[in-house]
Design an enzyme around this catalytic site. Structure first.
Site, PDB file in Angstrom:
ATOM      1  CG  HIS A   1      60.505  34.767  38.971  1.00 31.45           C
ATOM      2  ND1 HIS A   1      59.992  35.569  37.992  1.00 31.45           N
ATOM      3  CD2 HIS A   1      59.437  34.149  39.536  1.00 31.45           C
ATOM      4  CE1 HIS A   1      58.665  35.458  37.981  1.00 31.45           C
ATOM      5  NE2 HIS A   1      58.308  34.595  38.905  1.00 31.45           N
TER       6      HIS A   1
ATOM      7  CG  ASN B   1      54.635  37.290  36.744  1.00 28.09           C
ATOM      8  OD1 ASN B   1      55.799  37.423  37.122  1.00 28.09           O
ATOM      9  ND2 ASN B   1      53.890  36.255  37.070  1.00 28.09           N
TER      10      ASN B   1
ATOM     11  CE1 TYR C   1      56.328  35.881  46.579  1.00 34.32           C
ATOM     12  CE2 TYR C   1      58.130  36.951  45.440  1.00 34.32           C
ATOM     13  CZ  TYR C   1      56.936  36.260  45.406  1.00 34.32           C
ATOM     14  OH  TYR C   1      56.357  35.950  44.212  1.00 34.32           O
TER      15      TYR C   1
END
Ligand code: HDE
Length: 702
Positions: free
Chosen positions: A87, A160, A374
């Site tokens: 991304h 998404n 993350y």
């Protein structure tokens, strides 16, 4: 509000340096008051000369002593931070989220307690495979990451534009990403899945088949980021004030409807404007044409999950809307562009672990892995554990704890209370914050779930083994035209692989999805259909779901769409203005395109174009129109850029509205009269939806 309204004054100052020697003209900065006019270094020292480094003599060596030069170059050398491993290419915007339906009976999340409650939001859209400098329109999944700055902390829904994923377990993610990104030895292809390693991995991972259907569909080549859906993908959990939990899936639905390009168009846009989607989003927001999404939820309970032929903890599965309809509970509007791409979009750090009381996780093994990943990635990307202090990441509600120090600490917490428990209040000191059992985050107490908690196992739950039923559901829910696009995308991608066994393995798996699809792809490749791959679990037929098709839900609207009007010298100015007015009244935007920017001399006045013809191919617009004199049309019929303009608009199934004069060009471009090819006066009535019935005339699809 138009930006950049404070125009720089066209005043010029002499460079400093030797008196009287003017080497360059230096525009002065905008006048924002006396202090703002002074250029300083990062520690506030006023700079006298920003054009020349410090030298020993007029032609002598540069001096190490020049702290201004060193600071400037030091800062520049470190301007880049590691791009996101996935991304990397993204576009962000600020906005506002509003609760449109209170649902206290489903969740205690503060943002959903009262209709009309609002909070600020930040959204980052992205492609997955390409690097930060890659193009906007490859065939790829689009990231749809939303940060809601609620009054009970940040809630990041990092989703998404496709509701399922390639893999079921986080342990496969590094393999998937290695396989799809540029190949390790040669460093290409950039931003493309059409290569050996990706399809090698896919052929060996039957769980990816459902996602492959979506990734090969038109969903993966969107026309605009304003026209994509967003999905939370995983099953999450709503928790109410009594502690009762229910499963929930999140959907963002765009008010402009869904729209995609054709593959040929996406490829051409990549060359014409690599920033096509980023520019489209930025310009729409700049023009006050704010994109809006409605937040829908599918809420269901344990009893429902027990009856399904799939596992709701499996991220390769969706829940058909026909089984659990969406309830709409909120509205997201993007209304402000970032002021600085790096500071905001690039430094935005999303964490699926950012949830608020009332929203909780499930045991989806993909989600569980993301909860770790993350946070970890932000440390290597942003270089500090204090990345939460960067304005775009900081919550907008108060936050306070005993965490201290670390690289790039910007907070200056006073006092001695950097530990807890402490009794410093007794000494009259600030004792710091304390945990709040009533309003703080408490994890949902699971018991009745089918999770077989207890044993330590490296296994997949039994129902995860059905890899094909939903892939079949998706394919069979598409229109004939969408099925043809999907089959053709598979042919294209597999034709780019160089290993025969890779193609054969994928085809063998496709036979489990749908025999006709597998046959079409084999025919398109010109190879024999191999024997069917054994399925771990035989697929079941699920009833088709219209909600999965873009075309079945297409919106015939001018809203958010852009029409190009081609004109040239001698065109009828009043006619152009009339058409422009009609399109704008219908909610569309207009770009005036001409061979030269002008101002050009027209019948009835002069007019300036927004874009030059050769630099503004028709792939950049949703529909095209032309108002040309017969004389100029005859000349333009010899202009490749012009002929191609109409040829592409026709081949991409767009509405073409033309004046009589244009006929000579249309004939050269092979544009036949028929559906969607209309006189200028009929444009608004015809609308700008795609005319898919035209496609078989212009393209052989698989
Ligand atoms: Fe991500 N993903 N992901 N992902 N993902 C990242 O986080 C990861 C997955 C998604 O605009 C990274 O901050 C793992 C699913 C979006 O900044 C990284 C797994 C979904 C974005 C990461 C997944 C996503 C990311 C890279 C498998 C859809 C862009 C930089 C367990 C629900 C966010 C970063 C933005 C970004 C890891 C799977 C969506 C490396 C380990 C499923 C939209 O942490």
């Amino acid at each position: 509000m138009p930006r950049n309204s404070a125009k720089a004054k066209p005043a010029f100052a002499e460079t400093t340096g030797r008196a009287g020697e003017l080497h360059q003209e230096v525009p002065r900065g905008a006048d924002h008051g006396e202090a703002a006019l002074h250029l300083t270094d990062n520690f506030g020292h006023r700079i006298a000369d920003n054009q020349n480094s410090l030298r020993a003599g007029e032609r002598g060596p540069t001096l190490l002593e020049d702290f201004l030069l060193r600071e400037k170059i030091f800062h520049f050398d470190h301007e880049r931070i590691p791009e996101r491993i996935v991304h990397a290419r993204g576009s962000g915007a600020h906005g506002v989220f509003e609760c449109t339906k209170a649902i206290p009976e489903l969740t205690k999340a503060s943002i959903f307690q009262k209709k009309g409650k609002r909070c600020e939001a930040f959204v980052r859209f992205s492609t997955v495979a390409g690097g930060a400098g890659s193009v906007d329109t490859p065939r790829d999944v689009r990231g749809f990451a939303v940060k809601l700055y609620t009054d009970s902390g940040n809630w990041d829904l990092v989703g998404n534009n496709i509701p399922v994923f390639f893999i079921q377990d986080a342990i496969k993610f590094p393999d998937l990403v290695h396989a799809v990104k540029m190949e390790a030895d040669r460093g290409y292809p950039q931003a493309a899945s059409a290569h050996d390693t990706f399809w090698d991995f896919i052929g060996l991972m039957p769980e990816s088949m459902h996602m492959i259907m979506w990734a090969m569909s038109d969903r993966a080549i969107p026309r605009s980021l304003r026209m994509i859906e967003g999905f939370g993908v995983h099953t999450f959990r709503f928790v109410d004030a009594k502690g009762k939990g229910r499963f929930v899936k999140f959907h963002w639905r765009p008010e402009l409807g869904l729209e995609s390009t054709t593959w040929d168009e996406a490829v051409k846009i990549a060359g014409a404007d690599p920033d096509f989607l980023r520019r489209d989003l930025f310009e729409a927001i700049e023009a006050g044409d704010f994109p809006v999404w409605n937040l829908g939820v599918q809420v269901f309970d344990e009893a429902f999950t027990a009856k399904q032929p799939y596992d709701v903890l499996d991220a390769t599965k969706l829940i058909p809307e026909e089984d659990v309809p969406l309830q709409f509970i909120g509205r997201l509007t993007l209304n402000r562009n970032v002021s600085n791409f790096f500071a905001e979009t690039e430094q935005a750090a999303f964490l699926p672990s950012n949830v608020i009381p009332g929203i909780d996780f499930t045991n989806d093994p993909l989600l569980q892995g993301r909860l770790f990943s993350y946070l970890d990635t932000q440390k290597s990307r942003l270089g500090t554990t204090n990345f939460h202090q960067i304005p775009v990441n900081a919550p907008k509600c108060p936050f306070r704890n005993f965490q201290r120090d670390g690289m790039m600490q910007t907070h200056v917490p006073a006092g001695r209370a950097n530990y807890e428990p402490n009794g410093l209040a007794e000494a009259g000191e600030d004792a710091g914050p304390r945990a709040c059992p009533e309003t703080g985050f408490t994890s949902f107490r699971e018991n009745a779930e089918r999770n077989d908690a207890g044993e330590k196992l490296r296994v997949r739950a039994a129902l995860f083994a059905d890899h094909y039923s939903q892939a079949r559901l998706f394919y069979r829910s598409q229109t004939a035209s969408e099925q043809a696009h999907l089959a053709s995308a598979l042919v294209f991608e597999l034709s780019k692989t160089t290993i025969d066994a890779v193609r054969v393995r994928v085809l063998a798996r496709l036979r489990n999805v749908d025999e006709t699809l597998a046959q079409r792809v084999a025919d398109g490749l010109g190879i024999a259909l191999p024997p069917k791959a054994p399925a771990a679990k035989e697929p079941v037929d699920m009833p088709p779901s219209d909600a999965l098709s873009i075309q079945k839900n297409a919106k015939k609207t001018f809203a958010g769409r852009k029409v190009a009007i081609l004109f040239d010298e001698g065109s009828d100015k009043a006619g152009i203005e009339k058409l422009k007015g009609e399109i704008e009244k219908a909610g569309g935007r207009v770009a005036l395109i001409a061979p030269k920017i002008g101002p050009l001399k027209l019948e009835g006045g002069t007019l300036k174009a927004d874009g030059q013809l050769a630099g503004s191919p028709s792939v950049m617009f949703d529909a095209v129109a032309s108002i040309l004199s017969a004389e100029r049309a005859a000349a333009l019929a010899r202009e490749a850029a012009c002929v191609q303009w109409f040829m592409d608009a026709y081949a991409h199934c767009k509405t073409i509205a033309h004046c009589d004069g244009t006929t000579a060009i249309l004939a050269k471009a092979g544009v036949a009269p028929g559906e969607g090819v209309v006189p200028v006066a009929a444009l608004v009535k015809t609308g700008i939806a795609r005319h898919w019935a035209r496609e078989p005339e212009v393209r052989t699809l698989a």
